[in-house]
Write a protein that holds these residues in place. Structure first.
Motif, mmCIF file in Angstrom:
data_model
loop_
_atom_site.group_PDB
_atom_site.id
_atom_site.type_symbol
_atom_site.label_atom_id
_atom_site.label_comp_id
_atom_site.label_asym_id
_atom_site.label_seq_id
_atom_site.Cartn_x
_atom_site.Cartn_y
_atom_site.Cartn_z
ATOM 1 N N TYR A 10 -22.222 -30.136 -58.548
ATOM 2 C CA TYR A 10 -23.170 -31.254 -58.558
ATOM 3 C C TYR A 10 -24.065 -31.177 -57.321
ATOM 4 N N PRO A 11 -25.376 -31.319 -57.489
ATOM 5 C CA PRO A 11 -26.278 -31.216 -56.340
ATOM 6 C C PRO A 11 -26.351 -32.490 -55.512
ATOM 7 N N ASP A 39 -33.616 -32.632 -52.173
ATOM 8 C CA ASP A 39 -33.441 -33.269 -53.483
ATOM 9 C C ASP A 39 -34.767 -33.616 -54.152
ATOM 10 N N HIS A 41 -37.783 -33.339 -56.640
ATOM 11 C CA HIS A 41 -38.021 -32.834 -57.989
ATOM 12 C C HIS A 41 -39.320 -32.023 -57.993
ATOM 13 N N TRP A 72 -22.689 -26.247 -64.312
ATOM 14 C CA TRP A 72 -23.722 -26.579 -63.319
ATOM 15 C C TRP A 72 -24.329 -27.899 -63.760
ATOM 16 N N CYS A 74 -26.687 -30.024 -63.384
ATOM 17 C CA CYS A 74 -28.054 -30.308 -62.945
ATOM 18 C C CYS A 74 -29.005 -29.850 -64.047
ATOM 19 N N GLY A 77 -32.364 -28.250 -62.263
ATOM 20 C CA GLY A 77 -32.011 -27.026 -61.556
ATOM 21 C C GLY A 77 -31.567 -25.904 -62.468
ATOM 22 N N SER A 103 -24.563 -25.087 -68.262
ATOM 23 C CA SER A 103 -25.346 -25.982 -67.416
ATOM 24 C C SER A 103 -25.793 -27.168 -68.251
ATOM 25 N N ALA A 156 -34.073 -37.165 -56.372
ATOM 26 C CA ALA A 156 -32.832 -37.527 -57.039
ATOM 27 C C ALA A 156 -32.224 -38.777 -56.430
ATOM 28 N N ASP A 186 -31.427 -35.761 -66.239
ATOM 29 C CA ASP A 186 -31.228 -36.030 -64.808
ATOM 30 C C ASP A 186 -29.835 -36.556 -64.522
ATOM 31 N N THR A 187 -28.993 -35.675 -63.979
ATOM 32 C CA THR A 187 -27.627 -36.057 -63.609
ATOM 33 C C THR A 187 -27.595 -36.981 -62.395
#
Length: 243
Positions: A10-11, A39, A41, A72, A74, A77, A103, A156, A186-187
């Motif tokens: 997780y980013p 972070d 976008h 992944w 995101c 990403g 992902s 984010a 968008d996580t």
């Protein structure tokens, strides 16, 4: 079947508390490893965020949990790499983790296919140029977008502050009668708690980033948990889907 363990990379920090929420609902183990970057976008920052080196570090953090699959977590990403680049991205992650990998971008495609959805509306939080790359990604997978809108949120962190009411407003404002489902990428956005309200208000499936990411990991591990509180995607057992 033993309780599955799905690892998520997780980013930064925004809405990662959706994962322990799902863990308690589903009875699965859903450990989260964090990687860090700017972070914003924006395409250059997102390419860096999803780089092989960063994902290898995330996989290394998760190794102690002995995951059955790694995702992944995101959307931007991953889709920012384009369909072919995103495939290479998850291949590299699978090699690094030693288990099946995916992902969030591919999770959206797999979830839509599992529900038999071909026409969708998209309510994206990103700036327009980034959001349109998600639209391109879906189109490449054969998903028709009948309505599309970007909210233009640049970071984010800001997305993570949206309330349930704001998420509901975003969904209601961006649905379309011809859409078989509404997709909210968008996580960084908290969505799991509000999913039942979203689907009740729209009268159709709603696919959100953290929801499909968790579902995808479980799918890769061969698990098919059912929950009445995580939307139509978790309401019944879906057949295996490729992609």
């Amino acid at each position: 079947m033993p309780v599955p363990t799905i690892g998520f990379i997780y980013p930064d920090h925004a809405a990662e508390d959706d994962y322990p929420r799902a863990e308690s609902i589903l009875g699965a183990r859903l450990p989260v490893a964090h990687i860090y970057g700017t972070d914003l976008h924006a395409v250059p920052e997102l390419l860096d965020l999803g780089s092989p080196d960063k994902l290898r570090k995330g996989a290394a953090q998760l190794s102690a949990h002995e995951p059955d699959a790694v995702v992944w977590a995101c959307t931007s990403g991953s889709f920012v790499y384009g369909p072919d680049g995103a495939k290479e991205q998850v291949r590299g992650l699978a090699d690094a983790a030693g288990v099946p990998a995916s992902s969030t971008s591919f999770a959206f495609v797999a979830a839509a296919r599992a529900l038999g959805v071909r026409r969708v509306a998209v309510a994206a939080s990103y700036p327009d140029d980034v959001a349109r790359l998600f639209a391109d990604f879906l189109a490449d997978a054969g998903i028709t977008i009948v309505a599309f809108r970007s909210a233009g949120i640049e970071t984010a962190a800001e997305v993570g502050t949206l309330t349930n009411e704001q998420v509901l407003e975003l969904a209601l404002a961006n649905d379309h009668p011809d859409a078989e489902a509404l997709l909210i990428p968008d996580t960084a956005m908290h969505t799991l708690e509000v999913l039942p309200r979203l689907e009740a208000a729209l009268g159709k499936p709603v696919l959100t980033a953290n929801q499909v990411t968790i579902w995808e990991g479980l799918r890769l591990a061969g698990a098919t948990p059912i929950s009445s509180s995580l939307g139509a995607l978790f309401a019944e057992r879906s057949t295996h889907v490729g992609g």
